[in-house]
Design an enzyme around this catalytic site. Structure first.
Site, PDB file in Angstrom:
ATOM      1  N   ARG A 129       0.829  -1.208   0.000  1.00  0.00           N
ATOM      2  CA  ARG A 129       0.000   0.000   0.000  1.00  0.00           C
ATOM      3  C   ARG A 129       0.864   1.259   0.000  1.00  0.00           C
ATOM      4  O   ARG A 129       0.535   2.248  -0.652  1.00  0.00           O
ATOM      5  CB  ARG A 129      -0.942  -0.018   1.209  1.00  0.00           C
ATOM      6  CG  ARG A 129      -1.985   1.081   1.167  1.00  0.00           C
ATOM      7  CD  ARG A 129      -3.049   0.895   2.219  1.00  0.00           C
ATOM      8  NE  ARG A 129      -2.489   0.952   3.564  1.00  0.00           N
ATOM      9  CZ  ARG A 129      -3.157   0.637   4.660  1.00  0.00           C
ATOM     10  NH1 ARG A 129      -4.413   0.222   4.585  1.00  0.00           N
ATOM     11  NH2 ARG A 129      -2.588   0.724   5.837  1.00  0.00           N
ATOM     12  N   LYS A 185      -2.632   6.509   1.578  1.00  0.00           N
ATOM     13  CA  LYS A 185      -2.405   6.949   2.954  1.00  0.00           C
ATOM     14  C   LYS A 185      -1.457   8.145   2.950  1.00  0.00           C
ATOM     15  O   LYS A 185      -0.269   8.031   3.250  1.00  0.00           O
ATOM     16  CB  LYS A 185      -1.836   5.782   3.771  1.00  0.00           C
ATOM     17  CG  LYS A 185      -2.514   5.663   5.121  1.00  0.00           C
ATOM     18  CD  LYS A 185      -2.172   4.378   5.814  1.00  0.00           C
ATOM     19  CE  LYS A 185      -2.537   4.458   7.279  1.00  0.00           C
ATOM     20  NZ  LYS A 185      -3.983   4.546   7.533  1.00  0.00           N
ATOM     21  N   GLU A 208     -16.279   6.455   4.747  1.00  0.00           N
ATOM     22  CA  GLU A 208     -15.594   5.939   5.933  1.00  0.00           C
ATOM     23  C   GLU A 208     -15.434   7.066   6.929  1.00  0.00           C
ATOM     24  O   GLU A 208     -15.940   8.166   6.727  1.00  0.00           O
ATOM     25  CB  GLU A 208     -14.238   5.338   5.546  1.00  0.00           C
ATOM     26  CG  GLU A 208     -13.277   6.314   4.891  1.00  0.00           C
ATOM     27  CD  GLU A 208     -11.865   5.739   4.708  1.00  0.00           C
ATOM     28  OE1 GLU A 208     -11.397   4.998   5.592  1.00  0.00           O
ATOM     29  OE2 GLU A 208     -11.234   6.058   3.694  1.00  0.00           O
TER      30      GLU A 208
HETATM   31  C1  PLP Z   1      -5.083   3.739   7.802  1.00  0.00           C
HETATM   32  C2  PLP Z   1      -6.497   4.030   7.473  1.00  0.00           C
HETATM   33  C3  PLP Z   1      -7.520   3.078   7.659  1.00  0.00           C
HETATM   34  C4  PLP Z   1      -7.272   1.729   8.280  1.00  0.00           C
HETATM   35  O1  PLP Z   1      -6.437   0.917   7.510  1.00  0.00           O
HETATM   36  P1  PLP Z   1      -5.767  -0.373   8.159  1.00  0.00           P
HETATM   37  O2  PLP Z   1      -4.883  -0.896   7.101  1.00  0.00           O
HETATM   38  O3  PLP Z   1      -6.844  -1.314   8.518  1.00  0.00           O
HETATM   39  O4  PLP Z   1      -5.025   0.104   9.361  1.00  0.00           O
HETATM   40  C5  PLP Z   1      -8.798   3.417   7.266  1.00  0.00           C
HETATM   41  N1  PLP Z   1      -9.088   4.633   6.751  1.00  0.00           N
HETATM   42  C6  PLP Z   1      -8.144   5.565   6.577  1.00  0.00           C
HETATM   43  C7  PLP Z   1      -8.524   6.871   5.996  1.00  0.00           C
HETATM   44  C8  PLP Z   1      -6.826   5.308   6.929  1.00  0.00           C
HETATM   45  O5  PLP Z   1      -5.891   6.240   6.752  1.00  0.00           O
END
Ligand code: PLP
Length: 344
Positions: A82, A184, A220
């Site tokens: 990722r 991210k 989300e």
């Molecule tokens: C990091 C993150 C998540 C959760 O991702 P994981 O890989 O499960 O830790 C969900 N939403 C956002 C916006 C994030 O930055």
């Protein structure tokens, strides 16, 4: 501070300096060999790419002590992949995926006294990140980058533990269509700080963002994906959109639901109307930090939507998913192939 001074059971979710971090520099078109460092500060130009144009991305994963005393990480290869995708979108040079996993292993091993004991509820949070290092004044990507991994022991993300939280529908958007919601990037968090503080000032735990184009579909929260349960615990539904960050926790939960618990999994657009009309019995926020946090109600501009599972405790299907996921992470249950990376 030394790890011996920590009361693991009452640990909060704040940064604490540990012994080592990992650092590698990208310069003249290549990554150097990388090393562990005891220096927990970074000195950069006042004009560095990250300070001027926010060229940065990060990852988050955890190290756990298992029931039989091993130290393990959960699917670090997924974080490596990722971060690779995040880098490409931000015109940053990806840190090689195999080296990413190797660096995670090195830095956890070097800080093994900081990995909280089994049963304490605490974990070692691992934060890999990368940023544009050299001076940039015209708008363009940096030429030099720093990749670092810091680790810090943390307790539960939500103070209430497993108590259901209340979320609100903000008037702000998290990510534009075709924007950076799916990677991210630090910038996705910078713009979420005002909405989350507003939510807190109004007494809510989190914001549940809707899709910015039509404001009819669930996306989300600022830092966690959303899962819904319907059909008496038989079906898991999770929203699909290019502007949702592909959570590794959520993808693992979907796998567990389908292949271990025999549930039906729907990864599809979820209309807010379905939620408001009481289609779902249970709802949860999921991510590395939150694990799975149940949602009891949604406050949409004063109109309260009650999730059937309520505000007292986690619903039964969410509980089963939570127990299975954490059971795998803590070594109490057998893990699907490749999910557990042991730090030897
Ligand atoms: C990091 C993150 C998540 C959760 O991702 P994981 O890989 O499960 O830790 C969900 N939403 C956002 C916006 C994030 O930055």
């Amino acid at each position: 501070m030394s790890p011996k001074d920590i009361d693991w059971k009452s640990l909060d979710f704040n940064y604490r300096e540990t012994d080592y971090s990992y650092v590698s520099m990208y310069k003249d078109g290549k990554w150097d060999d990388g090393e562990l460092t005891k220096d927990h500060t970074v000195t950069i130009s006042e004009c560095s790419g990250v300070l001027q144009y926010s060229q940065s991305c990060f990852e988050g994963l955890k190290a756990y002590t298992t029931e039989d005393g091993r130290i393990v990480c959960f699917r670090p290869d997924m974080n490596a992949k990722r971060m690779h995708d995040s880098c490409l979108r931000l015109e940053m040079p990806p840190f090689p995926e195999d080296r990413f996993v190797d660096a995670v292993e090195k830095v956890v091993k070097a800080n093994k006294d900081w990995v909280p004991p089994y049963g304490s509820g605490a974990t070692l949070y691992i934060r890999p990140y990368m940023f544009g290092f050299n001076p940039v004044i015209g708008v363009k990507p940096a030429d030099e980058y720093m990749f670092r991994i810091l680790v810090t022991p943390v307790g539960p993300y939500f103070k209430g533990g497993m108590k259901p939280v209340e979320v609100t529908i903000p008037d702000f958007d998290r990510a534009a269509p075709h924007g950076t919601g799916g990677i991210k990037a630090g910038l996705n968090y910078a713009m979420s700080l005002h909405p989350i503080m507003e939510a807190h000032r109004n007494g809510f735990n989190e914001n549940m963002y809707l899709d910015p184009a039509t404001r009819t579909k669930v996306e989300e929260t600022g830092g966690a994906n959303i899962i819904f349960i319907k059909d008496n615990g038989k079906t898991l539904v999770t929203p699909k959109s290019d502007s949702i960050l592909p959570s590794i926790t959520r993808r693992s939960i979907c796998y567990i639901a389908e292949n271990i618990l025999g549930m039906k999994v729907e990864h599809r657009e979820v209309f807010f109307r379905e939620v408001a009309e009481g289609e779902f019995d249970e709802m949860g926020l999921c991510g590395t930090a939150a694990v799975i946090s149940p949602v009891g109600q949604i406050n949409d501009h004063g109109n309260i939507i009650h999730i059937k599972a309520g505000m007292e405790e986690m619903g039964p299907a969410t509980r089963k998913l939570y127990d299975t996921l954490t059971g795998i992470q803590m070594g109490r249950l057998p893990a699907p192939e490749g999910w557990i990376y042991e730090i030897k």
